[in-house]
Design an enzyme around this catalytic site. Structure first.
Site, PDB file in Angstrom:
ATOM      1  N   ILE A  82      48.914  48.238  64.436  1.00 14.63           N
ATOM      2  CA  ILE A  82      47.944  49.341  64.328  1.00 14.63           C
ATOM      3  C   ILE A  82      48.553  50.497  63.543  1.00 14.63           C
ATOM      4  O   ILE A  82      49.645  50.977  63.858  1.00 14.63           O
ATOM      5  CB  ILE A  82      47.511  49.829  65.737  1.00 14.63           C
ATOM      6  CG1 ILE A  82      46.987  48.666  66.595  1.00 14.63           C
ATOM      7  CG2 ILE A  82      46.471  50.944  65.609  1.00 14.63           C
ATOM      8  CD1 ILE A  82      45.759  47.955  66.065  1.00 14.63           C
ATOM      9  N   LYS A  83      47.808  50.923  62.529  1.00 10.37           N
ATOM     10  CA  LYS A  83      48.294  52.014  61.685  1.00 10.37           C
ATOM     11  C   LYS A  83      47.604  53.300  62.117  1.00 10.37           C
ATOM     12  O   LYS A  83      46.361  53.348  62.181  1.00 10.37           O
ATOM     13  CB  LYS A  83      47.931  51.689  60.235  1.00 10.37           C
ATOM     14  CG  LYS A  83      48.906  52.177  59.203  1.00 10.37           C
ATOM     15  CD  LYS A  83      48.419  51.649  57.855  1.00 10.37           C
ATOM     16  CE  LYS A  83      49.367  51.978  56.754  1.00 10.37           C
ATOM     17  NZ  LYS A  83      48.797  51.627  55.456  1.00 10.37           N
ATOM     18  N   VAL A  84      48.402  54.318  62.399  1.00  5.20           N
ATOM     19  CA  VAL A  84      47.823  55.608  62.815  1.00  5.20           C
ATOM     20  C   VAL A  84      48.394  56.700  61.917  1.00  5.20           C
ATOM     21  O   VAL A  84      49.533  56.601  61.453  1.00  5.20           O
ATOM     22  CB  VAL A  84      48.144  55.932  64.298  1.00  5.20           C
ATOM     23  CG1 VAL A  84      47.562  54.894  65.241  1.00  5.20           C
ATOM     24  CG2 VAL A  84      49.645  56.071  64.535  1.00  5.20           C
TER      25      VAL A  84
END
Ligand code: E4P
Length: 218
Positions: A82-84
């Site tokens: 997951i890219k945040v």
């Protein structure tokens, strides 16, 4: 150093994966838009091509909605990362997800202090954007050196994922500094294989080989 492809183009990913040298893929909303594909569908497809981490980016700005988006994305495959974004809510989300065993890539990092925060939040990867840094009159590679120094000072396990790579020299400098990963457009990765003297050498050897009239496979 691990090599990730920074793209959502399936053909390019397949071609690079076939070399056996591709360790993962990074995408972002702009790359998804460029692909013209459905986000969920293309992400799932990419996850099936590479064994390593495939970064899929949330688009919400608040922690609660980021968590909801991450919940949907992480169900796509085991290798989804997951890219945040590097914001307070992004790092809160990073802390919650990594605490749960989910891989997280903290993106849009432009300072060593931001990278320090990402490591403290338990990020799996931090993505400093060297090309965009250079474009704005800063030194992208100096940023990578600073982060390397800080992470080594405290034995942080967060991997430095050099992003926004524009040319082969960014890759070389990243390797010299000891970055853990670099993500680059397929064209830059393919350019790493090329050298004019390799081509010239092959040409010369083949010309001489032809004169022998021999073949290896008989
Ligand atoms: C990283 O994960 C990003 O997708 C990417 O490297 C952004 O690069 P750009 O500056 O070429 O858009």
């Amino acid at each position: 150093m691990k090599f990730f492809a920074d793209t959502a183009e399936i053909d390019d990913i397949r071609e690079l994966a076939a070399t056996g040298l591709l360790d993962g893929v990074t995408t972002n909303p702009s790359l998804i838009a460029k692909s013209g594909r459905d986000f969920m569908e293309v992400t799932k497809e990419i996850c099936g091509i590479v064994d390593g981490p495939v970064s899929a980016e949330v688009v919400a700005l608040d922690h609660e909605t980021m968590m909801k988006e991450a919940e949907i994305l992480r169900k796509l495959a085991d290798n989804v990362c997951i890219k945040v974004p590097l914001t307070i809510d992004g790092l809160k989300t990073c802390r919650a997800l990594t605490g749960d065993g989910t891989m997280v890539n903290v993106t849009l990092c432009f300072s060593a202090n931001q990278a320090l925060l990402a490591a403290k939040a338990g990020a799996t990867f931090v993505s400093p954007f060297v090309g965009r840094h250079d474009d704005n009159g800063f030194d992208g590679m100096e940023l990578i050196s600073d982060i390397r120094l800080i992470y080594d000072n405290y034995d942080f396990e967060t991997e430095i994922l050099v992003a926004s790579v524009r040319h082969v020299t960014h890759v070389l400098e990243s390797a010299r500094i000891g970055a853990d990963v670099m993500t680059a457009p397929p064209a830059v990765i393919k350019a790493l294989f090329k050298h004019v003297l390799t081509d010239k050498g092959i040409e010369g050897f083949l010309a001489d080989w032809a004169k022998t009239g021999q073949s290896i496979i008989r």
